[in-house]
Design a protein around this motif. Structure first.
Motif, PDB file in Angstrom:
ATOM      1  N   LYS A   5      14.242 -14.651  -2.561  1.00  0.00           N
ATOM      2  CA  LYS A   5      15.690 -14.713  -2.687  1.00  0.00           C
ATOM      3  C   LYS A   5      16.230 -14.216  -1.382  1.00  0.00           C
ATOM      4  CE  LYS A   5      18.801 -11.165  -4.394  1.00  0.00           C
ATOM      5  NZ  LYS A   5      19.225  -9.925  -5.265  1.00  0.00           N
ATOM      6  N   GLN A   6      17.358 -14.885  -1.002  1.00  0.00           N
ATOM      7  CA  GLN A   6      18.019 -14.526   0.349  1.00  0.00           C
ATOM      8  C   GLN A   6      19.087 -13.449   0.125  1.00  0.00           C
ATOM      9  OE1 GLN A   6      17.482 -17.037   3.303  1.00  0.00           O
ATOM     10  NE2 GLN A   6      15.623 -16.842   1.989  1.00  0.00           N
ATOM     11  N   VAL A   7      19.260 -12.780   1.193  1.00  0.00           N
ATOM     12  CA  VAL A   7      20.453 -11.636   1.285  1.00  0.00           C
ATOM     13  C   VAL A   7      21.296 -11.925   2.391  1.00  0.00           C
ATOM     14  CG1 VAL A   7      18.882 -10.046  -0.127  1.00  0.00           C
ATOM     15  CG2 VAL A   7      18.918  -9.934   2.274  1.00  0.00           C
ATOM     16  N   THR A   8      22.395 -11.183   2.366  1.00  0.00           N
ATOM     17  CA  THR A   8      23.302 -11.469   3.485  1.00  0.00           C
ATOM     18  C   THR A   8      23.127  -9.997   4.333  1.00  0.00           C
ATOM     19  OG1 THR A   8      25.090 -10.515   2.424  1.00  0.00           O
ATOM     20  CG2 THR A   8      24.912 -12.759   2.442  1.00  0.00           C
ATOM     21  N   ALA A  26      25.299 -25.560  18.370  1.00  0.00           N
ATOM     22  CA  ALA A  26      26.122 -26.813  18.103  1.00  0.00           C
ATOM     23  C   ALA A  26      25.416 -28.011  19.161  1.00  0.00           C
ATOM     24  CB  ALA A  26      27.440 -26.795  18.076  1.00  0.00           C
ATOM     25  N   LEU A  27      25.501 -27.551  20.452  1.00  0.00           N
ATOM     26  CA  LEU A  27      24.806 -28.636  21.173  1.00  0.00           C
ATOM     27  C   LEU A  27      23.441 -28.837  20.922  1.00  0.00           C
ATOM     28  CD1 LEU A  27      26.211 -27.315  24.540  1.00  0.00           C
ATOM     29  CD2 LEU A  27      26.945 -29.623  23.498  1.00  0.00           C
ATOM     30  N   LYS A  28      22.647 -27.782  20.486  1.00  0.00           N
ATOM     31  CA  LYS A  28      21.241 -28.013  20.127  1.00  0.00           C
ATOM     32  C   LYS A  28      20.974 -28.592  18.759  1.00  0.00           C
ATOM     33  CE  LYS A  28      19.179 -24.743  23.272  1.00  0.00           C
ATOM     34  NZ  LYS A  28      18.091 -25.464  23.748  1.00  0.00           N
ATOM     35  N   GLY A  29      21.956 -28.848  18.112  1.00  0.00           N
ATOM     36  CA  GLY A  29      21.777 -29.140  16.607  1.00  0.00           C
ATOM     37  C   GLY A  29      21.197 -28.083  15.638  1.00  0.00           C
ATOM     38  N   VAL A  30      21.349 -26.885  15.725  1.00  0.00           N
ATOM     39  CA  VAL A  30      20.777 -25.906  14.865  1.00  0.00           C
ATOM     40  C   VAL A  30      22.014 -25.051  14.357  1.00  0.00           C
ATOM     41  CG1 VAL A  30      18.282 -26.127  15.975  1.00  0.00           C
ATOM     42  CG2 VAL A  30      20.082 -24.572  16.871  1.00  0.00           C
ATOM     43  N   SER A  31      21.570 -24.354  13.251  1.00  0.00           N
ATOM     44  CA  SER A  31      22.431 -23.587  12.851  1.00  0.00           C
ATOM     45  C   SER A  31      22.359 -22.018  13.468  1.00  0.00           C
ATOM     46  CB  SER A  31      22.573 -23.545  11.276  1.00  0.00           C
ATOM     47  OG  SER A  31      21.313 -22.470  10.874  1.00  0.00           O
ATOM     48  N   MET A  32      23.393 -21.411  13.558  1.00  0.00           N
ATOM     49  CA  MET A  32      23.273 -20.050  14.068  1.00  0.00           C
ATOM     50  C   MET A  32      22.297 -18.997  13.226  1.00  0.00           C
ATOM     51  SD  MET A  32      27.495 -19.560  14.773  1.00  0.00           S
ATOM     52  CE  MET A  32      27.495 -17.805  14.888  1.00  0.00           C
ATOM     53  N   ASN A  33      22.224 -19.254  11.828  1.00  0.00           N
ATOM     54  CA  ASN A  33      21.649 -18.544  11.019  1.00  0.00           C
ATOM     55  C   ASN A  33      20.001 -18.992  11.385  1.00  0.00           C
ATOM     56  OD1 ASN A  33      21.407 -16.837   8.393  1.00  0.00           O
ATOM     57  ND2 ASN A  33      20.175 -18.666   7.990  1.00  0.00           N
ATOM     58  N   GLU A  34      19.702 -20.169  11.495  1.00  0.00           N
ATOM     59  CA  GLU A  34      18.349 -20.584  11.903  1.00  0.00           C
ATOM     60  C   GLU A  34      17.938 -19.699  13.208  1.00  0.00           C
ATOM     61  OE1 GLU A  34      17.131 -25.213  11.254  1.00  0.00           O
ATOM     62  OE2 GLU A  34      19.173 -25.147  11.987  1.00  0.00           O
ATOM     63  N   LEU A  36      18.915 -16.895  14.321  1.00  0.00           N
ATOM     64  CA  LEU A  36      19.060 -15.425  14.229  1.00  0.00           C
ATOM     65  C   LEU A  36      17.775 -15.292  13.407  1.00  0.00           C
ATOM     66  CD1 LEU A  36      22.810 -14.936  13.605  1.00  0.00           C
ATOM     67  CD2 LEU A  36      21.530 -14.307  15.403  1.00  0.00           C
ATOM     68  N   LEU A  37      17.598 -16.103  12.330  1.00  0.00           N
ATOM     69  CA  LEU A  37      16.304 -15.817  11.568  1.00  0.00           C
ATOM     70  C   LEU A  37      15.054 -15.958  12.255  1.00  0.00           C
ATOM     71  CD1 LEU A  37      15.020 -15.335   8.836  1.00  0.00           C
ATOM     72  CD2 LEU A  37      15.046 -17.754   8.347  1.00  0.00           C
ATOM     73  N   GLU A  38      15.102 -16.937  13.121  1.00  0.00           N
ATOM     74  CA  GLU A  38      13.855 -16.907  13.942  1.00  0.00           C
ATOM     75  C   GLU A  38      13.726 -15.777  14.914  1.00  0.00           C
ATOM     76  OE1 GLU A  38      12.450 -19.691  17.957  1.00  0.00           O
ATOM     77  OE2 GLU A  38      13.425 -20.782  16.348  1.00  0.00           O
ATOM     78  N   VAL A  40      14.978 -12.522  14.599  1.00  0.00           N
ATOM     79  CA  VAL A  40      14.546 -11.467  13.689  1.00  0.00           C
ATOM     80  C   VAL A  40      13.219 -11.465  13.609  1.00  0.00           C
ATOM     81  CG1 VAL A  40      14.831 -10.229  11.668  1.00  0.00           C
ATOM     82  CG2 VAL A  40      16.848 -10.939  12.927  1.00  0.00           C
ATOM     83  N   GLU A  41      12.394 -12.864  12.863  1.00  0.00           N
ATOM     84  CA  GLU A  41      11.222 -12.537  12.482  1.00  0.00           C
ATOM     85  C   GLU A  41      10.254 -12.564  13.786  1.00  0.00           C
ATOM     86  OE1 GLU A  41      10.907 -16.750  10.990  1.00  0.00           O
ATOM     87  OE2 GLU A  41      11.257 -16.090   8.954  1.00  0.00           O
ATOM     88  N   THR A  42      10.547 -13.028  14.938  1.00  0.00           N
ATOM     89  CA  THR A  42       9.676 -12.841  16.204  1.00  0.00           C
ATOM     90  C   THR A  42       9.907 -11.268  16.628  1.00  0.00           C
ATOM     91  OG1 THR A  42      10.395 -14.969  16.990  1.00  0.00           O
ATOM     92  CG2 THR A  42       9.527 -13.527  18.713  1.00  0.00           C
ATOM     93  N   TRP A  43      10.969 -10.725  16.261  1.00  0.00           N
ATOM     94  CA  TRP A  43      10.886  -9.352  16.663  1.00  0.00           C
ATOM     95  C   TRP A  43      10.173  -8.335  15.885  1.00  0.00           C
ATOM     96  CZ3 TRP A  43      12.582  -4.786  14.767  1.00  0.00           C
ATOM     97  CH2 TRP A  43      12.774  -3.479  15.787  1.00  0.00           C
ATOM     98  N   VAL A  44      10.476  -8.506  14.669  1.00  0.00           N
ATOM     99  CA  VAL A  44       9.596  -7.809  13.581  1.00  0.00           C
ATOM    100  C   VAL A  44       8.181  -8.115  13.437  1.00  0.00           C
ATOM    101  CG1 VAL A  44       9.291  -7.830  11.021  1.00  0.00           C
ATOM    102  CG2 VAL A  44      11.552  -7.692  11.587  1.00  0.00           C
ATOM    103  N   THR A  45       7.559  -9.325  13.907  1.00  0.00           N
ATOM    104  CA  THR A  45       6.118  -9.572  14.056  1.00  0.00           C
ATOM    105  C   THR A  45       5.758  -8.737  15.403  1.00  0.00           C
ATOM    106  OG1 THR A  45       6.542 -11.869  13.071  1.00  0.00           O
ATOM    107  CG2 THR A  45       4.481 -11.514  14.604  1.00  0.00           C
TER     108      THR A  45
END
Length: 61
Positions: A5-8, A26-34, A36-38, A40-45
């Motif tokens: 389940k996804q949360v905001t 936008a220039l890199k063709g990635v979403s801001m969410n992608e 940020l998720l990466e 946060v995952e790196t920081w948590v790990t």
């Protein structure tokens, strides 16, 4: 496999920083969410590994 389940989460940052972040994504063709998720995952790990080594963890806000 079912998707978790996804949360905001709301965050505050200066408008100029958001504009720069949005344009680079936008220039890199990635979403801001992608991105940020990466991040946060790196920081948590990294910090979970650090906390388990010292046997101490910081409180969660």
């Amino acid at each position: 496999m079912t998707e978790e389940k996804q949360v905001t989460y709301k965050m505050f940052l200066p408008e100029s920083l958001r504009a720069r972040f949005k344009s680079i994504c936008a220039l890199k063709g990635v979403s801001m969410n992608e991105v940020l998720l990466e991040l946060v995952e790196t920081w948590v790990t990294e910090n979970e590994a650090q906390s388990s080594k010292t046997g101490r963890g910081k409180g969660v806000a």
